[in-house]
Design a protein around this motif. Structure first.
Motif, PDB file in Angstrom:
ATOM      1  N   LEU A  15      48.048  38.911  20.893  1.00 48.10           N
ATOM      2  CA  LEU A  15      47.942  39.480  22.228  1.00 48.10           C
ATOM      3  C   LEU A  15      48.879  40.664  22.399  1.00 48.10           C
ATOM      4  N   ASN A  16      50.090  40.559  21.831  1.00 50.56           N
ATOM      5  CA  ASN A  16      51.035  41.679  21.923  1.00 50.56           C
ATOM      6  C   ASN A  16      50.543  42.884  21.135  1.00 50.56           C
ATOM      7  N   ARG A  17      49.902  42.620  19.989  1.00 53.60           N
ATOM      8  CA  ARG A  17      49.380  43.732  19.178  1.00 53.60           C
ATOM      9  C   ARG A  17      48.288  44.485  19.925  1.00 53.60           C
ATOM     10  N   ILE A  18      47.447  43.741  20.631  1.00 50.71           N
ATOM     11  CA  ILE A  18      46.391  44.389  21.410  1.00 50.71           C
ATOM     12  C   ILE A  18      47.026  45.250  22.502  1.00 50.71           C
ATOM     13  N   LYS A  19      48.016  44.702  23.164  1.00 51.36           N
ATOM     14  CA  LYS A  19      48.698  45.451  24.232  1.00 51.36           C
ATOM     15  C   LYS A  19      49.352  46.706  23.669  1.00 51.36           C
ATOM     16  N   GLU A  20      50.023  46.573  22.514  1.00 48.13           N
ATOM     17  CA  GLU A  20      50.645  47.728  21.867  1.00 48.13           C
ATOM     18  C   GLU A  20      49.602  48.771  21.482  1.00 48.13           C
ATOM     19  N   SER A  21      48.511  48.306  20.892  1.00 45.25           N
ATOM     20  CA  SER A  21      47.447  49.226  20.484  1.00 45.25           C
ATOM     21  C   SER A  21      46.860  49.952  21.691  1.00 45.25           C
ATOM     22  N   LYS A  22      46.650  49.209  22.774  1.00 48.48           N
ATOM     23  CA  LYS A  22      46.116  49.836  23.992  1.00 48.48           C
ATOM     24  C   LYS A  22      47.065  50.917  24.503  1.00 48.48           C
ATOM     25  N   ASN A  23      48.354  50.632  24.487  1.00 48.52           N
ATOM     26  CA  ASN A  23      49.336  51.619  24.965  1.00 48.52           C
ATOM     27  C   ASN A  23      49.345  52.873  24.093  1.00 48.52           C
ATOM     28  N   ILE A  24      49.325  52.681  22.792  1.00 44.02           N
ATOM     29  CA  ILE A  24      49.321  53.824  21.873  1.00 44.02           C
ATOM     30  C   ILE A  24      48.052  54.647  22.067  1.00 44.02           C
ATOM     31  N   CYS A  25      46.911  53.969  22.144  1.00 43.70           N
ATOM     32  CA  CYS A  25      45.637  54.679  22.328  1.00 43.70           C
ATOM     33  C   CYS A  25      45.611  55.417  23.664  1.00 43.70           C
ATOM     34  N   ALA A  26      46.111  54.782  24.704  1.00 47.99           N
ATOM     35  CA  ALA A  26      46.132  55.425  26.027  1.00 47.99           C
ATOM     36  C   ALA A  26      46.947  56.714  25.977  1.00 47.99           C
ATOM     37  N   GLN A  27      48.070  56.671  25.264  1.00 49.60           N
ATOM     38  CA  GLN A  27      48.898  57.880  25.134  1.00 49.60           C
ATOM     39  C   GLN A  27      48.158  58.970  24.358  1.00 49.60           C
ATOM     40  N   LEU A  28      47.482  58.591  23.282  1.00 51.46           N
ATOM     41  CA  LEU A  28      46.720  59.561  22.493  1.00 51.46           C
ATOM     42  C   LEU A  28      45.581  60.162  23.311  1.00 51.46           C
ATOM     43  N   ILE A  29      44.931  59.331  24.096  1.00 50.67           N
ATOM     44  CA  ILE A  29      43.805  59.788  24.911  1.00 50.67           C
ATOM     45  C   ILE A  29      44.291  60.722  26.021  1.00 50.67           C
TER      46      ILE A  29
ATOM     47  N   LEU B  68      28.719  44.254  21.151  1.00 48.34           N
ATOM     48  CA  LEU B  68      29.005  43.856  22.537  1.00 48.34           C
ATOM     49  C   LEU B  68      27.752  43.329  23.233  1.00 48.34           C
ATOM     50  N   TYR B  69      26.660  44.079  23.098  1.00 51.34           N
ATOM     51  CA  TYR B  69      25.426  43.636  23.737  1.00 51.34           C
ATOM     52  C   TYR B  69      24.935  42.324  23.141  1.00 51.34           C
ATOM     53  N   HIS B  70      25.114  42.168  21.844  1.00 49.53           N
ATOM     54  CA  HIS B  70      24.726  40.920  21.191  1.00 49.53           C
ATOM     55  C   HIS B  70      25.543  39.757  21.760  1.00 49.53           C
ATOM     56  N   GLU B  71      26.845  39.936  21.853  1.00 50.45           N
ATOM     57  CA  GLU B  71      27.716  38.884  22.391  1.00 50.45           C
ATOM     58  C   GLU B  71      27.386  38.550  23.835  1.00 50.45           C
TER      59      GLU B  71
ATOM     60  N   PHE C  62      39.732  46.297  24.332  1.00 49.19           N
ATOM     61  CA  PHE C  62      39.132  45.661  25.508  1.00 49.19           C
ATOM     62  C   PHE C  62      38.062  44.649  25.100  1.00 49.19           C
ATOM     63  N   SER C  63      37.356  44.944  24.031  1.00 49.83           N
ATOM     64  CA  SER C  63      36.369  44.002  23.512  1.00 49.83           C
ATOM     65  C   SER C  63      37.059  42.710  23.069  1.00 49.83           C
ATOM     66  N   ALA C  64      38.195  42.839  22.398  1.00 48.40           N
ATOM     67  CA  ALA C  64      38.951  41.670  21.942  1.00 48.40           C
ATOM     68  C   ALA C  64      39.451  40.829  23.113  1.00 48.40           C
ATOM     69  N   GLU C  65      39.640  41.477  24.248  1.00 42.58           N
ATOM     70  CA  GLU C  65      40.068  40.761  25.462  1.00 42.58           C
ATOM     71  C   GLU C  65      38.875  40.267  26.286  1.00 42.58           C
ATOM     72  N   ASN C  66      37.674  40.411  25.718  1.00 40.98           N
ATOM     73  CA  ASN C  66      36.430  40.019  26.382  1.00 40.98           C
ATOM     74  C   ASN C  66      36.182  40.771  27.684  1.00 40.98           C
ATOM     75  N   ASN C  67      36.658  41.998  27.744  1.00 41.73           N
ATOM     76  CA  ASN C  67      36.407  42.847  28.901  1.00 41.73           C
ATOM     77  C   ASN C  67      35.211  43.743  28.560  1.00 41.73           C
ATOM     78  N   PHE C  68      34.022  43.155  28.676  1.00 39.68           N
ATOM     79  CA  PHE C  68      32.779  43.801  28.266  1.00 39.68           C
ATOM     80  C   PHE C  68      32.562  45.135  28.977  1.00 39.68           C
ATOM     81  N   ASN C  69      32.724  45.147  30.288  1.00 45.28           N
ATOM     82  CA  ASN C  69      32.418  46.361  31.047  1.00 45.28           C
ATOM     83  C   ASN C  69      33.327  47.526  30.680  1.00 45.28           C
ATOM     84  N   LYS C  70      34.611  47.254  30.529  1.00 42.60           N
ATOM     85  CA  LYS C  70      35.556  48.323  30.166  1.00 42.60           C
ATOM     86  C   LYS C  70      35.281  48.809  28.744  1.00 42.60           C
ATOM     87  N   ALA C  71      35.047  47.896  27.826  1.00 39.67           N
ATOM     88  CA  ALA C  71      34.763  48.276  26.436  1.00 39.67           C
ATOM     89  C   ALA C  71      33.483  49.104  26.373  1.00 39.67           C
ATOM     90  N   LYS C  72      32.453  48.651  27.070  1.00 39.59           N
ATOM     91  CA  LYS C  72      31.175  49.369  27.086  1.00 39.59           C
ATOM     92  C   LYS C  72      31.362  50.784  27.624  1.00 39.59           C
TER      93      LYS C  72
END
Length: 167
Positions: free
Chosen positions: A1-15, A65-68, A32-42
């Motif tokens: 969970l911490n790795r996902i949060k770290e990755s999100k922060n790094i990506c947000a900065q790059l974006i 995502l659509y399959h899941e 976001f997909s790993a966090e099951n946040n379908f709408n945000k990931a999509k």
């Protein structure tokens, strides 16, 4: 969970530095997909496609995502579009095969698993999926054959051992 949060922060900065950074956007979407946040990931994967309409990673991710989320029509559309752009991707072939297997189209799924296996013959995950697929159509000889091959490569996989116990 911490790795996902770290990755999100790094990506947000790059974006923030470059909103068209499709690599960062793809990783951000996967978080976001790993966090099951379908709408945000999509939303993020569709943003990638605005900048690069043929981005195989985004197409594959949208298909998964659509399959899941049980949207078979869109899942198949995105997965096949990704495969059309990258026909030598064993990962995409495996995803399509899994989609067809879960749709009950076992023979079609097996066809794609076999193509994936040709590209990556020592992948215990693909071998395991082939064993399950052959088990699904009651071809126990082939199910056992692929399960034993998978077990040789990954002796600690309880899923493979479970299949063998049913055969």
């Amino acid at each position: 969970l911490n790795r996902i949060k770290e990755s999100k922060n790094i990506c947000a900065q790059l974006i923030l530095k470059n909103k068209k950074d499709v690599k960062a956007l793809n990783i951000y979407g996967l978080c976001f997909s790993a966090e099951n946040n379908f709408n945000k990931a999509k939303k993020i994967f569709n943003e990638v496609l605005i900048y690069d309409e043929n981005n195989v990673a985004a197409l594959n991710s949208l298909g998964r995502l659509y399959h899941e989320n049980r949207n078979s029509i869109d899942a198949e559309k995105y997965l096949l579009r990704a495969l059309n752009l990258d026909p030598s991707s064993y990962q995409i072939l495996n995803n399509i095969a899994g989609f067809y297997r879960e749709e009950g189209k076992y023979t079609k799924g097996i066809k794609y698993y076999l193509k994936a296996l040709k590209l990556n013959p020592n992948n215990s995950y693909i071998l395991n999926n082939l064993a399950k697929s052959y088990f699904d159509i009651n071809d126990l000889n082939l199910a056992e054959n692929y399960a034993l091959k998978a077990l040789k490569l990954n002796q600690n996989d309880g899923g493979i051992q479970k299949i063998i116990s049913f055969i």
